[in-house]
Design an enzyme around this catalytic site. Sequence first.
Site, short mmCIF file in Angstrom:
data_model
loop_
_atom_site.label_atom_id
_atom_site.label_comp_id
_atom_site.label_asym_id
_atom_site.label_seq_id
_atom_site.Cartn_x
_atom_site.Cartn_y
_atom_site.Cartn_z
N ALA A 118 -5.06 30.17 -21.88
CA ALA A 118 -4.46 29.79 -23.16
C ALA A 118 -3.91 28.37 -23.08
O ALA A 118 -3.61 27.87 -21.98
CB ALA A 118 -3.33 30.76 -23.50
N GLY A 158 -5.77 33.70 -19.30
CA GLY A 158 -6.45 34.40 -20.40
C GLY A 158 -7.96 34.33 -20.29
O GLY A 158 -8.66 35.22 -20.77
N GLU A 178 -8.81 37.09 -18.05
CA GLU A 178 -8.53 38.35 -18.77
C GLU A 178 -9.68 38.66 -19.74
O GLU A 178 -10.07 39.82 -19.89
CB GLU A 178 -7.19 38.25 -19.50
CG GLU A 178 -6.03 38.21 -18.50
CD GLU A 178 -4.68 38.08 -19.17
OE1 GLU A 178 -4.47 37.05 -19.84
OE2 GLU A 178 -3.86 38.99 -19.05
N GLU A 183 -0.44 32.88 -14.20
CA GLU A 183 0.67 32.91 -15.17
C GLU A 183 2.03 32.91 -14.50
O GLU A 183 3.00 32.39 -15.05
CB GLU A 183 0.55 34.13 -16.08
CG GLU A 183 -0.57 34.04 -17.11
CD GLU A 183 -1.91 34.57 -16.61
OE1 GLU A 183 -2.13 34.63 -15.38
OE2 GLU A 183 -2.76 34.90 -17.46
C1 LIG Z 1 3.04 37.98 -26.19
C2 LIG Z 1 2.07 36.86 -26.07
C3 LIG Z 1 0.80 37.23 -25.35
C4 LIG Z 1 0.13 35.98 -24.96
C5 LIG Z 1 -0.99 36.25 -24.00
C6 LIG Z 1 -1.45 34.98 -23.46
C7 LIG Z 1 -2.38 35.26 -22.33
C8 LIG Z 1 -2.86 34.02 -21.67
C9 LIG Z 1 -2.05 33.24 -20.95
C10 LIG Z 1 -2.61 32.07 -20.25
O1 LIG Z 1 -3.81 31.87 -20.16
S1 LIG Z 1 -1.48 31.03 -19.57
C11 LIG Z 1 -2.46 29.70 -18.89
C12 LIG Z 1 -3.11 30.11 -17.62
N1 LIG Z 1 -3.86 29.01 -17.08
C13 LIG Z 1 -3.34 28.14 -16.27
O2 LIG Z 1 -2.19 28.21 -15.88
C14 LIG Z 1 -4.26 27.03 -15.83
C15 LIG Z 1 -3.49 25.75 -15.76
N2 LIG Z 1 -4.38 24.64 -15.47
C16 LIG Z 1 -4.82 24.36 -14.24
O3 LIG Z 1 -4.61 25.05 -13.28
C17 LIG Z 1 -5.62 23.09 -14.11
O4 LIG Z 1 -5.25 22.24 -15.15
C18 LIG Z 1 -7.15 23.33 -14.14
C19 LIG Z 1 -7.59 24.12 -15.37
C20 LIG Z 1 -7.57 24.07 -12.86
C21 LIG Z 1 -7.87 21.95 -14.19
O5 LIG Z 1 -7.39 21.18 -13.12
P1 LIG Z 1 -7.75 19.63 -13.02
O6 LIG Z 1 -7.11 19.12 -11.77
O7 LIG Z 1 -9.20 19.44 -13.22
O8 LIG Z 1 -7.07 18.95 -14.28
P2 LIG Z 1 -5.53 18.81 -14.67
O9 LIG Z 1 -5.11 17.40 -14.46
O10 LIG Z 1 -4.70 19.85 -14.04
O11 LIG Z 1 -5.59 19.12 -16.23
C22 LIG Z 1 -6.34 18.28 -17.12
C23 LIG Z 1 -5.62 18.23 -18.46
O12 LIG Z 1 -5.66 19.51 -19.06
C24 LIG Z 1 -4.33 19.96 -19.34
N3 LIG Z 1 -4.30 21.42 -19.17
C25 LIG Z 1 -4.82 22.13 -18.16
N4 LIG Z 1 -4.65 23.43 -18.35
C26 LIG Z 1 -3.99 23.55 -19.54
C27 LIG Z 1 -3.53 24.67 -20.28
N5 LIG Z 1 -3.73 25.94 -19.88
N6 LIG Z 1 -2.91 24.44 -21.45
C28 LIG Z 1 -2.72 23.17 -21.90
N7 LIG Z 1 -3.13 22.06 -21.23
C29 LIG Z 1 -3.76 22.27 -20.07
C30 LIG Z 1 -3.46 19.24 -18.32
O13 LIG Z 1 -2.11 19.17 -18.78
C31 LIG Z 1 -4.14 17.88 -18.28
O14 LIG Z 1 -3.81 17.17 -19.45
P3 LIG Z 1 -2.82 15.93 -19.36
O15 LIG Z 1 -1.48 16.53 -18.98
O16 LIG Z 1 -3.39 15.06 -18.30
O17 LIG Z 1 -2.82 15.38 -20.73
#
Ligand SMILES: CCCCCCC/C=C/C(=O)SCCNC(=O)CCNC(=O)[C@H](O)C(C)(C)COP(=O)(O)OP(=O)(O)OC[C@H]1O[C@@H](n2cnc3c(N)ncnc32)[C@H](O)[C@@H]1OP(=O)(O)O
Length: 343
Positions: free
Chosen positions: A27, A66, A69, A89
């Site tokens: 997400a 997500g 999931e 998460e």
């Molecule tokens: C009651 C409510 C129910 C809700 C249910 C919700 C269920 C779902 C929840 C989730 O999915 S929570 C999110 C889980 N995912 C993560 O935690 C992944 C986080 N990201 C990473 O680990 C890494 O970014 C990556 C995907 C492995 C990519 O790594 P890489 O080194 O290639 O790039 P980065 O420099 O880390 O990221 C690039 C760029 O993208 C932004 N970003 C990455 N992931 C997210 C995200 N999940 N959401 C928003 N933005 C994300 C990151 O901030 C970078 O952007 P800038 O900061 O450089 O602008």
Amino acid sequence: MMDKALSDRKVKSVVICGHNGKFCGGADIREFSSPLTGPLLIPVIQGVESAAKPVVAAIEGVALGGGLELALGCHYRIANSKARLGLPEVHLGLLPGAGGSQRLPRLIGVPAALDLITTGRHVTAAEALQLGLVDRVTDRNTVDEAVKFALSVADQSPQSRRISTFPCPRHPDLDALFEDVMQRVRQRARGALAPVACVRAVRAAATLPFPQGMERERELMATLFTSGQARAQQYHFFAQRAVGRWSMPSGARWDKTKPVAVHKAMVIGLGTMGRGIAVALVQAGVSVVAMETNEKQLTDAKQAISSMLERGAKRRGVAPALDKIRYSSDHSRRSRSALTGGP
Ligand SMILES: CCCCCCC/C=C/C(=O)SCCNC(=O)CCNC(=O)[C@H](O)C(C)(C)COP(=O)(O)OP(=O)(O)OC[C@H]1O[C@@H](n2cnc3c(N)ncnc32)[C@H](O)[C@@H]1OP(=O)(O)O
């Protein structure tokens, strides 16, 4: 699009893939600070899982949070050999709140699910295959392979592939397992709420039918979702990336600037922090002018810094670099110019 594919009688099986070589990183974390909009993930995943035709996830790049999931809602998972999978998460102060805490233990067993969910670690495709998290790993074009596979199972019912209908694999002593894991997680968590909630959610998967487990997951997630800890950890996620992209008012930028070796430094103020900074600099080979205007503080600091340097040098089996530090109580321009070697 998904509804169309699932309802079209001519479509016999479906492949879900990502874009640009990435299945899904989960997400958008930025959306967590405002009320959630768009189709909610839980019903989307339930719709995929309950489909009457086989749905295959083609996992390339990452399947995280997500994203994983959603893949767990599919009936088959085919991963590229370079893919990484995980439920991170917990690092955002949350738990896998779209059924991940309930489906993962049913698929790979309670101990392995506890490990992945409480640490948030990513696994390689090879480890995912070993754990039973994916059905196949390929070095070839993952989407092509998934399409071939989807065609080969098109006439099979996905009934037996719905993870929510799996019983949680039996464990000889669940109580002892959870007691032990909870104790270790609490120690490691040092007051963090999410890892403890993750253990509770997996316990629900191991002890309750799927619908009640989902309800428990929802309750635990609701507590975490608005917590200060979750907000702080999500802030930390973006802050960590922002510091890697610094720029200066002068226009200097992280990606256009060459590092310059630092040989001399001045530490102004020799309280606890200043003493530590001076020691760290000397130990890194930097010549230090340590400045403190309070005479008593200066005397105490000299003694403290010398003994820190001596202890550190003894530990590392080297001579203490006491000659690398010079003390001053003179805050004048002359004293500061010692740093640059100026007049
Ligand atoms: C009651 C409510 C129910 C809700 C249910 C919700 C269920 C779902 C929840 C989730 O999915 S929570 C999110 C889980 N995912 C993560 O935690 C992944 C986080 N990201 C990473 O680990 C890494 O970014 C990556 C995907 C492995 C990519 O790594 P890489 O080194 O290639 O790039 P980065 O420099 O880390 O990221 C690039 C760029 O993208 C932004 N970003 C990455 N992931 C997210 C995200 N999940 N959401 C928003 N933005 C994300 C990151 O901030 C970078 O952007 P800038 O900061 O450089 O602008």
